[in-house]
Design a protein around this motif. Sequence first.
Motif, PDB file in Angstrom:
ATOM      1  N   ASN A  89       0.863  -1.177   0.000  1.00 59.38           N
ATOM      2  CA  ASN A  89       0.000   0.000   0.000  1.00 59.38           C
ATOM      3  C   ASN A  89       0.899   1.225   0.000  1.00 59.38           C
ATOM      4  OD1 ASN A  89      -1.477   2.292   0.879  1.00 59.38           O
ATOM      5  ND2 ASN A  89      -3.003   0.970   1.813  1.00 59.38           N
ATOM      6  N   ASN A  90       0.773   2.053  -1.038  1.00 60.70           N
ATOM      7  CA  ASN A  90       1.611   3.251  -1.077  1.00 60.70           C
ATOM      8  C   ASN A  90       0.780   4.531  -1.066  1.00 60.70           C
ATOM      9  OD1 ASN A  90       0.626   3.178  -3.632  1.00 60.70           O
ATOM     10  ND2 ASN A  90       2.593   3.206  -4.682  1.00 60.70           N
ATOM     11  N   SER A  91      -0.419   4.460  -0.488  1.00 59.25           N
ATOM     12  CA  SER A  91      -1.267   5.654  -0.449  1.00 59.25           C
ATOM     13  C   SER A  91      -1.643   6.066   0.971  1.00 59.25           C
ATOM     14  CB  SER A  91      -2.543   5.390  -1.246  1.00 59.25           C
ATOM     15  OG  SER A  91      -3.296   4.357  -0.642  1.00 59.25           O
ATOM     16  N   LYS A  92      -1.221   5.329   1.967  1.00 60.55           N
ATOM     17  CA  LYS A  92      -1.690   5.539   3.334  1.00 60.55           C
ATOM     18  C   LYS A  92      -0.771   6.424   4.172  1.00 60.55           C
ATOM     19  CE  LYS A  92      -3.878   2.171   5.361  1.00 60.55           C
ATOM     20  NZ  LYS A  92      -5.154   2.825   5.366  1.00 60.55           N
ATOM     21  N   LYS A 104       2.972   8.820   4.754  1.00 58.06           N
ATOM     22  CA  LYS A 104       4.127   9.578   4.265  1.00 58.06           C
ATOM     23  C   LYS A 104       5.174   9.627   5.369  1.00 58.06           C
ATOM     24  CE  LYS A 104       1.649  12.572   1.112  1.00 58.06           C
ATOM     25  NZ  LYS A 104       1.376  13.957   0.718  1.00 58.06           N
ATOM     26  N   GLN A 134       5.714   9.802   0.121  1.00 58.66           N
ATOM     27  CA  GLN A 134       4.947   8.552   0.203  1.00 58.66           C
ATOM     28  C   GLN A 134       5.879   7.386   0.443  1.00 58.66           C
ATOM     29  OE1 GLN A 134       1.505  10.000  -0.194  1.00 58.66           O
ATOM     30  NE2 GLN A 134       1.433   7.915   0.507  1.00 58.66           N
ATOM     31  N   THR A 143       5.863   2.905   0.946  1.00 52.62           N
ATOM     32  CA  THR A 143       5.112   1.688   0.665  1.00 52.62           C
ATOM     33  C   THR A 143       5.061   0.831   1.917  1.00 52.62           C
ATOM     34  OG1 THR A 143       5.900   1.734  -1.616  1.00 52.62           O
ATOM     35  CG2 THR A 143       4.980  -0.351  -0.830  1.00 52.62           C
ATOM     36  N   PRO A 182      -0.865   9.252   9.384  1.00 47.21           N
ATOM     37  CA  PRO A 182      -0.634   9.610   7.983  1.00 47.21           C
ATOM     38  C   PRO A 182       0.762  10.173   7.691  1.00 47.21           C
ATOM     39  CG  PRO A 182      -2.743  10.477   8.725  1.00 47.21           C
ATOM     40  CD  PRO A 182      -2.048   9.917   9.932  1.00 47.21           C
TER      41      PRO A 182
END
Length: 170
Positions: A4-7, A9, A14, A16, A151
């Motif tokens: 998952n590379n959108s959850k 930072k 960003q 993964t 986040p």
Amino acid sequence: MERNNSKVKFAGNQVTLIGKEPKIGDSAPEFTVLGNDLKPVKLTDFDGKIKVIAIYPSIDTSVCAAQNRRFNQEADKLDNVVVLSISCDLPFAQKRFCAAEGLNNIVTLSDHKDVDFGTKYGFLMEEFRLLARGTVIIGKDNKVKYVEYVPEVTEEPDYDKALEVVKELI
């Protein structure tokens, strides 16, 4: 292995995450990490207790230190609750930090050897082989009750929300 590379930072970039994100109501996946004595420690070693898992990248950063201090302070006020503080730091570093800070209400555990916790709970940052910051709460019934992936890893978790969940479970 899921990625998952959108959850999350890290310092604005960003990252993964590797592994499967636990969902509220799921049975908590068993994992094995190392205690300060270098012996294996499993989630099931804490059966019958509410488990607060405080996850962080490295004890040697100010935010991670603050997170451990806060959870140590809160753990002193909670009955039948154990705070498992997990990172990929070596057990020696975790033990040194807790001794220097007088933290004795949390259980520091190291995921450095096999990253078993990190991959089973989806907190392993692929780019750094460190754990992302977050909190997982597991009830006495070993069901997942709360999951937070912070986040921005350089910021602290939502202590108030986590403690609200814990107090509902007591």
